[in-house]
Motif scaffolding. Structure first.
Motif, PDB file in Angstrom:
ATOM      1  N   ALA A 167       0.804  -1.287  -0.074  1.00 46.97           N
ATOM      2  CA  ALA A 167      -0.054   0.029  -0.026  1.00 46.97           C
ATOM      3  C   ALA A 167       0.695   1.302   0.088  1.00 46.97           C
ATOM      4  CB  ALA A 167      -0.870  -0.066   1.120  1.00 46.97           C
ATOM      5  N   GLY A 168       0.322   2.279  -0.488  1.00 49.60           N
ATOM      6  CA  GLY A 168       0.676   3.451  -0.535  1.00 49.60           C
ATOM      7  C   GLY A 168      -0.206   4.512   0.261  1.00 49.60           C
ATOM      8  N   ALA A 169       0.436   5.698   0.754  1.00 50.51           N
ATOM      9  CA  ALA A 169      -0.231   6.656   1.551  1.00 50.51           C
ATOM     10  C   ALA A 169      -0.461   8.048   0.560  1.00 50.51           C
ATOM     11  CB  ALA A 169       0.100   7.041   2.875  1.00 50.51           C
ATOM     12  N   ASN A 170      -1.086   8.995   1.069  1.00 47.15           N
ATOM     13  CA  ASN A 170      -1.375  10.390   0.323  1.00 47.15           C
ATOM     14  C   ASN A 170      -0.405  11.352   0.890  1.00 47.15           C
ATOM     15  OD1 ASN A 170      -2.162  12.262  -1.193  1.00 47.15           O
ATOM     16  ND2 ASN A 170      -4.596  12.199  -0.610  1.00 47.15           N
ATOM     17  N   ASP A 207       2.118  15.829  -3.150  1.00 47.38           N
ATOM     18  CA  ASP A 207       3.387  14.948  -3.754  1.00 47.38           C
ATOM     19  C   ASP A 207       2.903  14.233  -4.892  1.00 47.38           C
ATOM     20  OD1 ASP A 207       5.737  14.073  -4.116  1.00 47.38           O
ATOM     21  OD2 ASP A 207       6.117  13.475  -2.231  1.00 47.38           O
ATOM     22  N   ASN A 208       3.545  14.169  -5.913  1.00 51.00           N
ATOM     23  CA  ASN A 208       2.939  13.510  -7.264  1.00 51.00           C
ATOM     24  C   ASN A 208       3.859  12.066  -6.673  1.00 51.00           C
ATOM     25  OD1 ASN A 208       2.079  15.435  -8.550  1.00 51.00           O
ATOM     26  ND2 ASN A 208       3.866  16.255  -9.374  1.00 51.00           N
ATOM     27  N   SER A 209       3.161  11.321  -5.763  1.00 44.95           N
ATOM     28  CA  SER A 209       3.654  10.117  -5.425  1.00 44.95           C
ATOM     29  C   SER A 209       3.359   8.903  -6.081  1.00 44.95           C
ATOM     30  CB  SER A 209       3.673  10.144  -3.866  1.00 44.95           C
ATOM     31  OG  SER A 209       2.117  10.289  -3.536  1.00 44.95           O
ATOM     32  N   ILE A 210       2.137   9.103  -6.952  1.00 43.90           N
ATOM     33  CA  ILE A 210       1.632   7.684  -7.450  1.00 43.90           C
ATOM     34  C   ILE A 210       1.590   7.937  -8.912  1.00 43.90           C
ATOM     35  CG2 ILE A 210       0.342   7.046  -5.278  1.00 43.90           C
ATOM     36  CD1 ILE A 210      -2.422   8.068  -6.981  1.00 43.90           C
ATOM     37  N   ARG A 211       1.949   6.992  -9.673  1.00 43.46           N
ATOM     38  CA  ARG A 211       2.239   7.184 -10.867  1.00 43.46           C
ATOM     39  C   ARG A 211       1.952   5.834 -11.882  1.00 43.46           C
ATOM     40  NH1 ARG A 211       7.211  11.422 -11.806  1.00 43.46           N
ATOM     41  NH2 ARG A 211       6.816  12.302  -9.686  1.00 43.46           N
ATOM     42  N   HIS A 212       1.912   5.782 -13.037  1.00 44.41           N
ATOM     43  CA  HIS A 212       1.696   4.776 -14.043  1.00 44.41           C
ATOM     44  C   HIS A 212       3.298   4.144 -14.229  1.00 44.41           C
ATOM     45  CE1 HIS A 212      -2.286   5.648 -14.772  1.00 44.41           C
ATOM     46  NE2 HIS A 212      -2.134   7.037 -15.061  1.00 44.41           N
ATOM     47  N   ILE A 230      -0.459  10.529 -11.740  1.00 45.85           N
ATOM     48  CA  ILE A 230      -1.708  10.375 -11.491  1.00 45.85           C
ATOM     49  C   ILE A 230      -2.148  11.572 -10.698  1.00 45.85           C
ATOM     50  CG2 ILE A 230      -3.548   9.072 -10.581  1.00 45.85           C
ATOM     51  CD1 ILE A 230      -1.758   6.522 -10.993  1.00 45.85           C
ATOM     52  N   ASP A 231      -3.033  12.261 -11.278  1.00 49.18           N
ATOM     53  CA  ASP A 231      -3.831  13.459 -10.575  1.00 49.18           C
ATOM     54  C   ASP A 231      -4.525  12.645  -9.329  1.00 49.18           C
ATOM     55  OD1 ASP A 231      -5.081  15.677  -9.793  1.00 49.18           O
ATOM     56  OD2 ASP A 231      -5.972  16.032 -11.396  1.00 49.18           O
ATOM     57  N   LYS A 232      -3.975  13.023  -8.150  1.00 46.90           N
ATOM     58  CA  LYS A 232      -4.495  12.450  -6.812  1.00 46.90           C
ATOM     59  C   LYS A 232      -5.888  13.291  -6.369  1.00 46.90           C
ATOM     60  CE  LYS A 232      -0.955  12.780  -4.242  1.00 46.90           C
ATOM     61  NZ  LYS A 232      -0.088  12.679  -3.118  1.00 46.90           N
ATOM     62  N   SER A 233      -6.031  14.385  -6.883  1.00 47.82           N
ATOM     63  CA  SER A 233      -6.990  15.234  -6.578  1.00 47.82           C
ATOM     64  C   SER A 233      -8.570  14.559  -7.073  1.00 47.82           C
ATOM     65  CB  SER A 233      -7.068  16.642  -7.170  1.00 47.82           C
ATOM     66  OG  SER A 233      -7.116  16.697  -8.436  1.00 47.82           O
ATOM     67  N   LYS A 234      -8.347  13.528  -8.237  1.00 46.62           N
ATOM     68  CA  LYS A 234      -9.468  12.965  -8.540  1.00 46.62           C
ATOM     69  C   LYS A 234      -9.718  11.517  -8.086  1.00 46.62           C
ATOM     70  CE  LYS A 234      -8.898  15.187 -13.171  1.00 46.62           C
ATOM     71  NZ  LYS A 234      -8.701  15.024 -14.442  1.00 46.62           N
ATOM     72  N   VAL A 235      -8.808  11.322  -7.166  1.00 46.64           N
ATOM     73  CA  VAL A 235      -8.994   9.905  -6.485  1.00 46.64           C
ATOM     74  C   VAL A 235      -9.568  10.109  -5.158  1.00 46.64           C
ATOM     75  CG1 VAL A 235      -7.553   7.852  -5.584  1.00 46.64           C
ATOM     76  CG2 VAL A 235      -6.808   9.227  -7.556  1.00 46.64           C
ATOM     77  N   LEU A 236     -10.792   9.710  -4.743  1.00 53.55           N
ATOM     78  CA  LEU A 236     -11.449   9.889  -3.796  1.00 53.55           C
ATOM     79  C   LEU A 236     -11.892   8.639  -2.885  1.00 53.55           C
ATOM     80  CD1 LEU A 236     -14.240  12.337  -5.306  1.00 53.55           C
ATOM     81  CD2 LEU A 236     -12.207  12.905  -4.178  1.00 53.55           C
ATOM     82  N   LYS A 237     -11.230   7.543  -3.389  1.00 49.13           N
ATOM     83  CA  LYS A 237     -11.446   6.123  -2.483  1.00 49.13           C
ATOM     84  C   LYS A 237     -10.287   5.442  -3.046  1.00 49.13           C
ATOM     85  CE  LYS A 237     -14.467   4.156  -6.151  1.00 49.13           C
ATOM     86  NZ  LYS A 237     -15.605   3.469  -6.262  1.00 49.13           N
ATOM     87  N   PRO A 238      -9.931   4.390  -2.165  1.00 48.50           N
ATOM     88  CA  PRO A 238      -8.875   3.432  -2.393  1.00 48.50           C
ATOM     89  C   PRO A 238      -8.844   2.961  -3.988  1.00 48.50           C
ATOM     90  CG  PRO A 238      -9.616   3.023  -0.417  1.00 48.50           C
ATOM     91  CD  PRO A 238     -10.549   4.178  -0.680  1.00 48.50           C
ATOM     92  N   PRO A 296      -6.323   7.396  -0.477  1.00 53.34           N
ATOM     93  CA  PRO A 296      -6.092   8.658  -0.276  1.00 53.34           C
ATOM     94  C   PRO A 296      -6.464   9.420   0.953  1.00 53.34           C
ATOM     95  CG  PRO A 296      -8.018   7.954  -1.491  1.00 53.34           C
ATOM     96  CD  PRO A 296      -7.278   6.645  -1.112  1.00 53.34           C
ATOM     97  N   ASP A 297      -7.188   8.945   1.872  1.00 50.52           N
ATOM     98  CA  ASP A 297      -7.605   9.390   3.030  1.00 50.52           C
ATOM     99  C   ASP A 297      -6.494   9.300   4.036  1.00 50.52           C
ATOM    100  OD1 ASP A 297      -8.032   6.633   2.933  1.00 50.52           O
ATOM    101  OD2 ASP A 297      -9.532   6.672   4.472  1.00 50.52           O
ATOM    102  N   ILE A 298      -5.468   8.376   3.915  1.00 51.49           N
ATOM    103  CA  ILE A 298      -4.050   8.552   4.826  1.00 51.49           C
ATOM    104  C   ILE A 298      -3.126   9.521   4.276  1.00 51.49           C
ATOM    105  CG2 ILE A 298      -2.674   6.919   6.057  1.00 51.49           C
ATOM    106  CD1 ILE A 298      -5.452   6.165   6.537  1.00 51.49           C
ATOM    107  N   LYS A 299      -3.305  10.601   5.032  1.00 46.53           N
ATOM    108  CA  LYS A 299      -2.345  11.733   4.620  1.00 46.53           C
ATOM    109  C   LYS A 299      -1.261  12.000   5.355  1.00 46.53           C
ATOM    110  CE  LYS A 299      -6.541  13.971   2.735  1.00 46.53           C
ATOM    111  NZ  LYS A 299      -7.289  15.376   2.897  1.00 46.53           N
ATOM    112  N   MET A 300      -0.302  12.216   4.939  1.00 46.13           N
ATOM    113  CA  MET A 300       1.207  12.479   5.468  1.00 46.13           C
ATOM    114  C   MET A 300       1.890  13.554   4.778  1.00 46.13           C
ATOM    115  SD  MET A 300       2.576   8.246   5.570  1.00 46.13           S
ATOM    116  CE  MET A 300       1.511   7.238   6.159  1.00 46.13           C
ATOM    117  N   LEU A 301       2.869  14.099   5.823  1.00 51.44           N
ATOM    118  CA  LEU A 301       3.800  15.396   5.217  1.00 51.44           C
ATOM    119  C   LEU A 301       5.017  14.515   4.733  1.00 51.44           C
ATOM    120  CD1 LEU A 301       4.756  18.181   5.139  1.00 51.44           C
ATOM    121  CD2 LEU A 301       5.294  17.989   7.443  1.00 51.44           C
ATOM    122  N   HIS A 302       5.479  15.198   3.585  1.00 49.67           N
ATOM    123  CA  HIS A 302       6.841  14.490   2.850  1.00 49.67           C
ATOM    124  C   HIS A 302       7.376  15.820   2.623  1.00 49.67           C
ATOM    125  CE1 HIS A 302       9.153  12.490  -0.484  1.00 49.67           C
ATOM    126  NE2 HIS A 302      10.143  12.508   0.679  1.00 49.67           N
TER     127      HIS A 302
END
Length: 260
Positions: A114-117, A128-133, A153-161, A213-219
């Motif tokens: 898994a990855g976090a936001n 952070d542009n942390s998820i990609r193809h 991947i535009d994370k602003s459009k991702v609202l659920k896992p 997307p709902d698990i948010k962290m500072l990087h």
């Protein structure tokens, strides 16, 4: 079910103390820091806060260091297949509750990777542009030339896992048994693309990464200079080549004794 946190310090002692994140996480989870060079002051700080320390084998790459920590967690701290192994950058900050929530979601959904936001500011408003193809040769080439990066991947459009190709190695959460199944990180990489590679190999055996997307962290990302002819540019170029060869089955991953 225990959470083990793997951190590699490249002279990050001052940042680790300033953030105070690892000290808080160590109150609830098993935190292991491997120093990659001599950091006498940091060792004292870590021991004061009950953080496990590995102070050997300096100058290794990102993947190699995390593999050493994984083996340490198994051999010295009793990590088993039902536990969780989290690769965690020294410049990431997360509350213990959020980390526990992520692992609970992984457990409930039988999620192996898994990855976090991640966000770049404390207000968690600059993504952070942390998820990609997974990238192709052409996409790598365009990125090198500064012509944009269509893998983001535009994370602003991702609202659920959702399942995504790969997430930044700044934060990756593994079921411990899955990390072992993958053989850990490929030590053929010194720096860059190890995260793409391990997610690619996981995806190849039918276990894609899930982004929460709902698990948010500072990087607090500070990217090294990749100017032409710099050592970071060279490492990046070598890593890109290795990944592209791995992708077509030419290159086989390198691991260490103790991993599959």
């Amino acid at each position: 079910m225990t959470i083990f946190i793997s951190v590699v310090s490249h002279l990050h002692g001052e940042l680790i103390e300033q953030l105070g994140c690892l000290a808080k996480l160590a109150e609830r989870f098993k935190v292991v820091v491997k120093v990659n060079s001599e950091e006498t002051y940091l060792l004292s700080y870590l021991k004061l806060h009950n953080i496990n320390v590995i102070d050997t084998s300096y100058g290794l790459g990102f993947g190699h260091n995390n593999n050493i920590i994984y083996n340490y967690c198994e051999d010295k701290l009793g990590m088993n297949s039902n536990d969780y192994f989290i690769v965690f950058n020294p410049d990431v900050y997360v509350e213990s509750e959020a980390l526990a929530e992520l692992v609970n979601k992984m457990f409930e959904n039988n999620c192996q990777l898994a990855g976090a936001n991640l966000f770049k500011n404390k207000e968690l408003t600059i993504p952070d542009n942390s998820i990609r193809h997974f990238p192709t040769f052409l996409q790598f080439f365009k990125s090198f030339l500064g012509l944009g990066n269509s893998t983001i991947i535009d994370k602003s459009k991702v609202l659920k896992p959702i399942e995504v190709d790969w997430a930044s190695g700044s934060f990756l959460a593994f079921k411990a048994s899955h990390y072992r199944l993958l053989g850990g990180f490929d030590q053929g990489y010194f720096m860059y693309c190890e995260d793409i590679d391990i997610c690619f190999r996981s995806n190849k055996i039918g276990i894609p990464l899930t982004f929460y997307p709902d698990i948010k962290m500072l990087h607090l990302a500070k990217h090294a200079n990749r100017a032409l002819f710099s050592k970071h540019f060279y490492w990046h170029l070598c890593s890109v080549g290795r990944f592209l060869l791995t992708k077509v089955g030419v290159t086989k991953p390198k691991s260490i004794i103790g991993l599959a």
